[in-house]
Design a protein around this motif. Structure first.
Motif: not given
Length: 322
Positions: A76-81, A134-135, A140-144
């Protein structure tokens, strides 16, 4: 204070003076071979840059440790948020409209918007519904992804070649030409963010037993999520606001620290902050001394280190040794 904290604190104490002395022009600590304006270079150029490297690295390191503890995933990485991409989008918007003076505030506004979206989407998961983490990850992936697409659109439709150059250079991340003004913007927010993450430490420890067991121990999932969102948002958003995109620090640092601790999230946060400060400070010192025509961007340098490191982690995971 554990062994990792003492080790990285000592390493940071060594790196700081070296960072101040190193550069295209070496400044002798004895004052016998440096330039005439050595004091000005130290106080107005190198010292604020070193402090900013420590601040940005500490924030990214602590955020990475918290993220890996919360998601229970060593990759995991902060970019995932999605917070860093949204902060970058805010900064790009300021370039796009020609309001570069508002860049830090625009980036912080982008980070704040990402935090609000995460809290709105994932923070309303009913207790016992399951799938909260998971949600949260998917949100986070959607926002990224959305922020990345909008940033690409802004680059494609850049109003001028100069604006395009500014955007691309800024996205590569750097501490070049930063001053005490950027330090005063990033330092309070980063310290506040690390403080919030430390408040989440006990909840992260409980989460290592599994979400159901953590709930039975009294862990409040929504409170923990909000602490994570606020802490990572403040640390990552502040870093992006003053330095651009600097990746892989939050991924690399917890792996350097973990073997020196009992591997509990609470014992990783503070040493990861110190290790992140060491990593960014060392990398920034290195890019200043490389004999290139123009200074290598810090974000590129860390990506050149981080990408092979990430590949090594994937190989270890495939072998079942991670």
């Amino acid at each position: 204070m554990n062994r990792a904290t003492l080790t990285f604190a000592a390493l940071l104490a060594v790196l700081v003076p070296l960072s101040l002395l190193a550069g295209r022009v070496w400044i002798s600590p004895f004052g016998d071979a440096g330039p005439d304006n050595a004091a000005l270079i130290l106080m107005e150029l190198r010292l604020p840059r070193a402090v900013l490297a420590i601040v940005v690295g500490a924030g990214l390191g602590a955020a990475g440790a918290a993220m890996q503890g919360y998601l229970r995933n060593p990759l995991a990485d902060p970019g995932l948020f999605g917070i860093a991409p949204m902060a970058a989008l805010g900064a790009v918007a300021s370039f796009w409209i020609g309001a570069t003076w508002a860049l830090p505030m625009a980036a912080l506004a982008g980070a704040g918007l990402a935090m609000a979206l995460l809290a709105l989407i994932a923070g309303r998961t009913p207790a016992g519904a399951g799938g909260g983490i998971a949600l949260f990850t998917l949100a986070g992936l959607m926002i990224a992804s959305l922020a990345g697409a909008l940033t690409a659109l802004a680059i494609t439709m850049a109003p001028s070649a100069f604006a395009l150059s500014q955007i691309v250079m800024w996205l590569n991340g750097a501490l070049t030409d930063r001053s005490w003004a950027e330090v005063w913007i990033a330092a309070p927010l980063t310290l506040a963010g690390i403080g919030v993450l430390l408040l989440a430490a006990r909840g992260l420890d409980a989460l290592t037993l599994g979400e159901a067991a953590a709930r039975s121990l009294g862990m409040d999932p929504q409170r923990l999520l909000l602490l994570l969102v606020a802490g990572v948002g403040l640390t990552v958003g502040a870093g992006v606001a003053v330095a651009g995109i600097i990746g892989f620090v939050g991924l690399i640092v917890p792996h350097l620290v973990r073997p020196m601790t009992n591997r509990m999230p609470s014992s990783l946060l503070l040493p990861s902050a110190l290790a992140g400060a060491c990593l960014v400070l060392a990398a920034d010192s290195a890019v200043r001394t490389l004999p290139f025509v123009t200074e290598l961007r810090l974000g590129i340098a860390l990506s050149l280190i981080g990408a092979p490191f990430f590949l090594w982690l994937l190989i270890r995971m495939r072998r079942g040794t991670l």
